[in-house]
Design a protein around this motif. Sequence first.
Motif, PDB file in Angstrom:
ATOM      1  N   LEU A   1     -42.289  -0.068  -3.994  1.00  0.00           N
ATOM      2  CA  LEU A   1     -41.452  -0.317  -5.174  1.00  0.00           C
ATOM      3  C   LEU A   1     -41.704   0.662  -6.309  1.00  0.00           C
ATOM      4  CD1 LEU A   1     -41.551  -4.221  -5.323  1.00  0.00           C
ATOM      5  CD2 LEU A   1     -39.865  -2.737  -4.228  1.00  0.00           C
ATOM      6  N   GLY A   2     -42.785   1.401  -6.253  1.00  0.00           N
ATOM      7  CA  GLY A   2     -43.077   2.341  -7.327  1.00  0.00           C
ATOM      8  C   GLY A   2     -44.549   2.657  -7.404  1.00  0.00           C
ATOM      9  N   GLU A   3     -44.973   3.101  -8.579  1.00  0.00           N
ATOM     10  CA  GLU A   3     -46.366   3.484  -8.765  1.00  0.00           C
ATOM     11  C   GLU A   3     -46.864   3.046 -10.130  1.00  0.00           C
ATOM     12  OE1 GLU A   3     -46.024   7.685  -8.125  1.00  0.00           O
ATOM     13  OE2 GLU A   3     -45.657   8.103 -10.248  1.00  0.00           O
ATOM     14  N   GLY A   4     -48.168   2.904 -10.233  1.00  0.00           N
ATOM     15  CA  GLY A   4     -48.804   2.544 -11.490  1.00  0.00           C
ATOM     16  C   GLY A   4     -50.036   3.396 -11.703  1.00  0.00           C
ATOM     17  N   THR A   5     -50.343   3.688 -12.970  1.00  0.00           N
ATOM     18  CA  THR A   5     -51.471   4.540 -13.315  1.00  0.00           C
ATOM     19  C   THR A   5     -52.376   3.813 -14.297  1.00  0.00           C
ATOM     20  OG1 THR A   5     -50.118   6.536 -13.017  1.00  0.00           O
ATOM     21  CG2 THR A   5     -52.173   6.780 -14.247  1.00  0.00           C
ATOM     22  N   SER A   6     -53.672   3.937 -14.085  1.00  0.00           N
ATOM     23  CA  SER A   6     -54.638   3.300 -14.974  1.00  0.00           C
ATOM     24  C   SER A   6     -54.716   4.030 -16.312  1.00  0.00           C
ATOM     25  CB  SER A   6     -56.025   3.299 -14.322  1.00  0.00           C
ATOM     26  OG  SER A   6     -56.546   4.628 -14.298  1.00  0.00           O
ATOM     27  N   ARG A   7     -55.324   3.371 -17.278  1.00  0.00           N
ATOM     28  CA  ARG A   7     -55.694   4.074 -18.504  1.00  0.00           C
ATOM     29  C   ARG A   7     -56.819   5.058 -18.199  1.00  0.00           C
ATOM     30  NH1 ARG A   7     -55.970  -0.588 -23.261  1.00  0.00           N
ATOM     31  NH2 ARG A   7     -53.749  -1.179 -23.194  1.00  0.00           N
ATOM     32  N   GLU A   8     -56.957   6.051 -19.062  1.00  0.00           N
ATOM     33  CA  GLU A   8     -58.022   7.031 -18.873  1.00  0.00           C
ATOM     34  C   GLU A   8     -59.391   6.405 -19.145  1.00  0.00           C
ATOM     35  OE1 GLU A   8     -56.076  11.352 -19.879  1.00  0.00           O
ATOM     36  OE2 GLU A   8     -56.822  10.170 -21.552  1.00  0.00           O
TER      37      GLU A   8
ATOM     38  N   ASN B   1     -47.660  -5.942  -4.699  1.00  0.00           N
ATOM     39  CA  ASN B   1     -47.008  -6.639  -3.595  1.00  0.00           C
ATOM     40  C   ASN B   1     -45.647  -5.973  -3.357  1.00  0.00           C
ATOM     41  OD1 ASN B   1     -46.304  -8.467  -1.610  1.00  0.00           O
ATOM     42  ND2 ASN B   1     -45.680 -10.065  -3.022  1.00  0.00           N
ATOM     43  N   PRO B   2     -45.483  -5.283  -2.229  1.00  0.00           N
ATOM     44  CA  PRO B   2     -46.395  -5.170  -1.089  1.00  0.00           C
ATOM     45  C   PRO B   2     -47.626  -4.314  -1.407  1.00  0.00           C
ATOM     46  CG  PRO B   2     -44.484  -3.755  -0.793  1.00  0.00           C
ATOM     47  CD  PRO B   2     -44.196  -4.575  -2.001  1.00  0.00           C
ATOM     48  N   ALA B   3     -48.556  -4.288  -0.457  1.00  0.00           N
ATOM     49  CA  ALA B   3     -49.820  -3.585  -0.656  1.00  0.00           C
ATOM     50  C   ALA B   3     -49.586  -2.097  -0.889  1.00  0.00           C
ATOM     51  CB  ALA B   3     -50.728  -3.791   0.562  1.00  0.00           C
ATOM     52  N   VAL B   4     -50.531  -1.476  -1.599  1.00  0.00           N
ATOM     53  CA  VAL B   4     -50.406  -0.047  -1.883  1.00  0.00           C
ATOM     54  C   VAL B   4     -50.638   0.766  -0.615  1.00  0.00           C
ATOM     55  CG1 VAL B   4     -51.111  -0.340  -4.275  1.00  0.00           C
ATOM     56  CG2 VAL B   4     -52.828   0.173  -2.551  1.00  0.00           C
ATOM     57  N   LYS B   5     -49.972   1.900  -0.556  1.00  0.00           N
ATOM     58  CA  LYS B   5     -50.131   2.815   0.568  1.00  0.00           C
ATOM     59  C   LYS B   5     -51.014   4.009   0.217  1.00  0.00           C
ATOM     60  CE  LYS B   5     -45.723   1.770   2.840  1.00  0.00           C
ATOM     61  NZ  LYS B   5     -44.452   2.334   3.365  1.00  0.00           N
ATOM     62  N   VAL B   6     -50.988   4.396  -1.065  1.00  0.00           N
ATOM     63  CA  VAL B   6     -51.701   5.608  -1.470  1.00  0.00           C
ATOM     64  C   VAL B   6     -52.400   5.362  -2.806  1.00  0.00           C
ATOM     65  CG1 VAL B   6     -51.483   8.039  -2.102  1.00  0.00           C
ATOM     66  CG2 VAL B   6     -50.009   7.082  -0.325  1.00  0.00           C
ATOM     67  N   ILE B   7     -53.659   5.807  -2.919  1.00  0.00           N
ATOM     68  CA  ILE B   7     -54.376   5.842  -4.191  1.00  0.00           C
ATOM     69  C   ILE B   7     -54.759   7.292  -4.470  1.00  0.00           C
ATOM     70  CG2 ILE B   7     -56.477   5.188  -5.422  1.00  0.00           C
ATOM     71  CD1 ILE B   7     -56.393   2.520  -4.089  1.00  0.00           C
ATOM     72  N   THR B   8     -54.384   7.775  -5.646  1.00  0.00           N
ATOM     73  CA  THR B   8     -54.653   9.154  -6.049  1.00  0.00           C
ATOM     74  C   THR B   8     -55.595   9.158  -7.253  1.00  0.00           C
ATOM     75  OG1 THR B   8     -52.442   9.835  -5.314  1.00  0.00           O
ATOM     76  CG2 THR B   8     -53.618  11.342  -6.775  1.00  0.00           C
ATOM     77  N   TRP B   9     -56.591  10.029  -7.207  1.00  0.00           N
ATOM     78  CA  TRP B   9     -57.560  10.150  -8.297  1.00  0.00           C
ATOM     79  C   TRP B   9     -57.330  11.449  -9.053  1.00  0.00           C
ATOM     80  CZ3 TRP B   9     -61.021   6.256  -9.362  1.00  0.00           C
ATOM     81  CH2 TRP B   9     -61.183   5.282  -8.376  1.00  0.00           C
ATOM     82  N   ARG B  10     -57.440  11.371 -10.404  1.00  0.00           N
ATOM     83  CA  ARG B  10     -57.255  12.567 -11.230  1.00  0.00           C
ATOM     84  C   ARG B  10     -58.407  12.718 -12.220  1.00  0.00           C
ATOM     85  NH1 ARG B  10     -52.223  14.604 -10.387  1.00  0.00           N
ATOM     86  NH2 ARG B  10     -50.697  13.167  -9.441  1.00  0.00           N
TER      87      ARG B  10
END
Length: 225
Positions: free
Chosen positions: A164-171, A117-126
Amino acid sequence: MKEAVVETVDCQVVGSRPTPHIIWKLGNQTLQGHTIRHRDNNVTVSRVKIQPFKNRTGLSLTCEASTPGIPEIVISDKLILNVQHEPQVSLRLGQNLDSLNIREGNDVYFVCEVQANPAVKVITWRFNGLEISKGVHRSGNNLIIQNLGRQWEGMFTCQAKNELGEGTSRELKLNIKYAPVCAEGQQQVYETMRGEQLAVSCLVHANPIILGFSGNSTTPRGPIT
């Protein structure tokens, strides 16, 4: 409001004598406020401090005021909390996919689950730490790989970004099962003398591990038995 940033909220009550009784509530929880009386203009202000957390989004912060001796008359005002926070991200395989039985040639898809919140603008896959740019399909929060090849065996992550920033999932490790395949570049012709022992190597890639070998060899005069 931003998550974990302490906010001060005021509730102003005008025209009550004696000093009104003011109660703060956050959802069903009663909070302790600090009341200040301004006698000149007959205004009472109650102040409360709250620490917003994302699970408090949508809760009502309510200020209720009543005059001592007249408890049946209560006036109130409320504020609906909207707590902003960086993305929290998790990654999983799509429904009906068994992580222990992913095979070469299958179609697989990943789901990037995001709370933000607010909604995400970008999702990146690695994949193995490198951004995926080709060989896949994207649909919303999903990553789709059709006709899966062994080159996709490895570690996947997804990353989401908002204001507000970014977050990354676990592998998430993708373990692909495939039939035995002889490695390329192996020696195919061996020369030896009659009666001499000969060691022949055979390098094979497979998943799961190979349980046994069988094979045959030939000479210019025919097969060896």
